[in-house]
Scaffold this motif. Structure first.
Motif, PDB file in Angstrom:
ATOM      1  N   SER A   1      -6.544  -4.078  -1.906  1.00  0.00           N
ATOM      2  CA  SER A   1      -6.759  -5.043  -0.786  1.00  0.00           C
ATOM      3  C   SER A   1      -7.927  -4.779   0.079  1.00  0.00           C
ATOM      4  O   SER A   1      -7.838  -4.913   1.516  1.00  0.00           O
ATOM      5  N   GLY A   2      -8.898  -4.367  -0.440  1.00  0.00           N
ATOM      6  CA  GLY A   2     -10.069  -3.985   0.354  1.00  0.00           C
ATOM      7  C   GLY A   2     -10.059  -2.487   1.332  1.00  0.00           C
ATOM      8  O   GLY A   2     -11.125  -2.362   2.000  1.00  0.00           O
ATOM      9  N   SER A   3      -9.136  -1.721   0.841  1.00  0.00           N
ATOM     10  CA  SER A   3      -8.939  -0.575   1.730  1.00  0.00           C
ATOM     11  C   SER A   3      -8.877   0.514   0.494  1.00  0.00           C
ATOM     12  O   SER A   3      -8.327   0.441  -0.397  1.00  0.00           O
ATOM     13  N   MET A   4      -9.478   1.973   1.003  1.00  0.00           N
ATOM     14  CA  MET A   4      -9.154   3.074   0.049  1.00  0.00           C
ATOM     15  C   MET A   4      -7.739   3.772   0.629  1.00  0.00           C
ATOM     16  O   MET A   4      -7.414   3.830   1.662  1.00  0.00           O
ATOM     17  N   CYS A   5      -7.253   3.893  -0.595  1.00  0.00           N
ATOM     18  CA  CYS A   5      -5.827   4.459  -0.632  1.00  0.00           C
ATOM     19  C   CYS A   5      -5.954   5.770  -1.006  1.00  0.00           C
ATOM     20  O   CYS A   5      -6.375   6.034  -2.229  1.00  0.00           O
ATOM     21  N   GLU A   6      -5.604   6.844  -0.176  1.00  0.00           N
ATOM     22  CA  GLU A   6      -5.472   8.289  -0.787  1.00  0.00           C
ATOM     23  C   GLU A   6      -4.281   8.988  -0.511  1.00  0.00           C
ATOM     24  O   GLU A   6      -4.112   9.469   0.604  1.00  0.00           O
ATOM     25  N   PRO A   7      -3.421   9.037  -1.408  1.00  0.00           N
ATOM     26  CA  PRO A   7      -2.028   9.629  -1.297  1.00  0.00           C
ATOM     27  C   PRO A   7      -1.811  10.927  -0.533  1.00  0.00           C
ATOM     28  O   PRO A   7      -1.089  11.226   0.508  1.00  0.00           O
ATOM     29  N   ALA A   8      -2.896  11.788  -0.778  1.00  0.00           N
ATOM     30  CA  ALA A   8      -2.796  13.126  -0.253  1.00  0.00           C
ATOM     31  C   ALA A   8      -3.111  12.980   1.433  1.00  0.00           C
ATOM     32  O   ALA A   8      -2.599  13.765   2.068  1.00  0.00           O
ATOM     33  N   THR A   9      -3.629  11.741   1.799  1.00  0.00           N
ATOM     34  CA  THR A   9      -3.918  11.948   3.409  1.00  0.00           C
ATOM     35  C   THR A   9      -3.196  11.023   3.965  1.00  0.00           C
ATOM     36  O   THR A   9      -2.891  10.972   5.197  1.00  0.00           O
ATOM     37  N   HIS A  10      -2.590  10.054   3.165  1.00  0.00           N
ATOM     38  CA  HIS A  10      -1.604   8.844   4.061  1.00  0.00           C
ATOM     39  C   HIS A  10      -0.299   9.024   3.490  1.00  0.00           C
ATOM     40  O   HIS A  10       0.403   7.940   3.653  1.00  0.00           O
ATOM     41  N   ARG A  11      -0.015   9.807   2.655  1.00  0.00           N
ATOM     42  CA  ARG A  11       1.527  10.012   2.457  1.00  0.00           C
ATOM     43  C   ARG A  11       2.358   9.977   3.524  1.00  0.00           C
ATOM     44  O   ARG A  11       3.598   8.934   3.393  1.00  0.00           O
ATOM     45  N   ARG A  12       2.145  10.504   4.755  1.00  0.00           N
ATOM     46  CA  ARG A  12       3.109  10.650   5.747  1.00  0.00           C
ATOM     47  C   ARG A  12       3.219   9.294   6.347  1.00  0.00           C
ATOM     48  O   ARG A  12       4.255   8.879   6.707  1.00  0.00           O
ATOM     49  N   TRP A  13       2.144   8.619   6.566  1.00  0.00           N
ATOM     50  CA  TRP A  13       1.890   7.318   6.966  1.00  0.00           C
ATOM     51  C   TRP A  13       2.791   6.431   5.913  1.00  0.00           C
ATOM     52  O   TRP A  13       3.568   5.320   6.414  1.00  0.00           O
ATOM     53  N   ALA A  14       2.629   6.357   4.802  1.00  0.00           N
ATOM     54  CA  ALA A  14       3.415   5.732   3.693  1.00  0.00           C
ATOM     55  C   ALA A  14       5.171   5.885   3.765  1.00  0.00           C
ATOM     56  O   ALA A  14       5.660   4.825   3.737  1.00  0.00           O
ATOM     57  N   GLN A  15       5.313   7.123   4.008  1.00  0.00           N
ATOM     58  CA  GLN A  15       6.713   7.375   4.168  1.00  0.00           C
ATOM     59  C   GLN A  15       7.422   6.465   5.587  1.00  0.00           C
ATOM     60  O   GLN A  15       8.373   5.939   5.407  1.00  0.00           O
TER      61      GLN A  15
ATOM     62  N   GLU B   1       0.748  -1.148   0.134  1.00  0.00           N
ATOM     63  CA  GLU B   1       0.092  -0.073   0.030  1.00  0.00           C
ATOM     64  C   GLU B   1       0.849   1.213   0.020  1.00  0.00           C
ATOM     65  O   GLU B   1       0.463   2.153  -0.788  1.00  0.00           O
ATOM     66  N   ALA B   2       1.819   1.259   0.986  1.00  0.00           N
ATOM     67  CA  ALA B   2       3.016   2.484   1.095  1.00  0.00           C
ATOM     68  C   ALA B   2       3.529   2.815  -0.294  1.00  0.00           C
ATOM     69  O   ALA B   2       3.535   3.920  -0.871  1.00  0.00           O
ATOM     70  N   ARG B   3       4.055   1.622  -1.044  1.00  0.00           N
ATOM     71  CA  ARG B   3       4.589   1.985  -2.405  1.00  0.00           C
ATOM     72  C   ARG B   3       3.800   2.405  -3.356  1.00  0.00           C
ATOM     73  O   ARG B   3       4.068   3.318  -4.017  1.00  0.00           O
ATOM     74  N   ALA B   4       2.479   1.707  -3.387  1.00  0.00           N
ATOM     75  CA  ALA B   4       1.412   2.336  -4.441  1.00  0.00           C
ATOM     76  C   ALA B   4       1.151   3.793  -4.255  1.00  0.00           C
ATOM     77  O   ALA B   4       1.055   4.453  -5.156  1.00  0.00           O
ATOM     78  N   MET B   5       0.949   4.078  -2.892  1.00  0.00           N
ATOM     79  CA  MET B   5       0.683   5.465  -2.686  1.00  0.00           C
ATOM     80  C   MET B   5       1.697   6.693  -3.116  1.00  0.00           C
ATOM     81  O   MET B   5       1.310   7.586  -3.302  1.00  0.00           O
ATOM     82  N   LEU B   6       2.852   6.088  -2.925  1.00  0.00           N
ATOM     83  CA  LEU B   6       4.195   7.080  -3.017  1.00  0.00           C
ATOM     84  C   LEU B   6       4.547   6.955  -4.565  1.00  0.00           C
ATOM     85  O   LEU B   6       5.599   7.749  -4.791  1.00  0.00           O
TER      86      LEU B   6
END
Length: 299
Positions: free
Chosen positions: A265-279, A249-254
């Protein structure tokens, strides 16, 4: 290395110990990534002369090439810090843990270190940390020297002492009286870019409890934790390993071509709001590795 995540489990070591040499060299506990040489609450007042002499003898022996854990010293007060700064070899440690940091006490430490390059880790452990106005005063003060603040450490046992309580043998810190306080401290510091460390679990034989607590630490974004026993180190580091699904998920968001919103995987991924978590996920994977399903090798 101005990175708090790679601290991992930070083992606190009273400077009265006679085996500090093998520990700081990395030979005693090779998995240890960071350690604090403590002269504060872990040392009795009448043992301070011996503890200071032990530290003075140790500093020149520290390998400056980077072998062994990252090292910090926790002085008792500004007067002690002034003495420690005169010790030969003090440049071989990375920084200092500031005990009982408040907006009123922290400037004295900062003044002494004005001409030094050491990193600082203020510890939040006084009654002022239950007062959001006082927390903000300290936070705003730290913003002014943020480049020198490696992490803000939460002193759970001292905070519990302020209310006359002690850790349960059965429940994590997040199921006790400090749950709201930890949440408030995270809310006060993390949005301003500060890393926070999780409090120690003094019941070092409770391995399952530690595993559960580390999982809650991670949920709160606390990606380094105080340890008081070497057996805790591997458990904490294992808790920081990343699930393969999280890494995907993190790689896909970044990714440079990532959609604004997508499903994985059944979850919404939104890079604008999840970027810091992904990093943070990528950094954890780099530092601690990926958790592999033991059944995957069998299938």
């Amino acid at each position: 290395m101005r990175d708090a995540t790679s601290l991992g489990a930070t083992l606190y070591l009273p400077t009265t110990r006679r085996d500090l040499g093998p520990i700081v060299s990395g030979t005693r506990y090779p998995e240890l990534r960071s350690a604090v040489l403590c002269l504060e609450d872990s040392v009795r007042p009448d043992d301070l002369p011996a503890a200071m002499a032990n530290l003075a003898a140790l500093l020149p022996t520290i390998d400056p090439s980077g072998h062994g854990p990252r090292l910090f010293v926790r002085p008792r007060d500004p007067a002690m810090l002034a003495r420690i700064l005169q010790m030969p070899g003090i440049e071989r440690i990375e920084g200092f843990v500031v005990p009982k940091a408040t907006a009123d006490s922290f400037p004295a430490y900062l003044h002494l270190l004005a001409n030094h390059t050491h990193m600082l880790m203020p510890t939040l452990e006084t009654r002022e940390m239950f007062d959001l106005d006082q927390v903000r005063r300290l936070r705003d003060q730290l913003v002014g020297v943020q480049g020198r603040i490696l992490a803000v450490r939460i002193g759970g046992n001292d905070l519990l002492q302020q209310i006359g309580a002690r850790r349960s043998l059965e429940r994590t810190l997040y199921e006790g009286p400090l749950a709201a306080t930890i949440g408030a401290l995270v809310a006060a510091f993390a949005p301003f870019g500060f890393a926070l460390s999780a409090p120690v679990l003094e019941h070092f034989a409770c391995h399952d409890l530690l595993r559960r607590e580390v999982a809650r630490d991670v949920e709160h974004g606390l990606l380094t934790k105080t340890a008081i026993h070497p057996d805790q180190v591997a458990i904490i580091h294992d808790g920081y390993r990343v699930e393969p699904s999280e890494l995907a998920e993190a790689r896909a968001m970044l990714a440079a071509d990532s959609p604004a919103v997508f499903a994985l995987s059944g979850s919404m991924c939104e890079p604008a709001t999840h970027r810091r978590w992904a990093q943070s996920i990528l950094r954890r994977a780099e530092c601690f590795g990926i958790r592999h399903d033991p059944l995957a090798a069998v299938i």
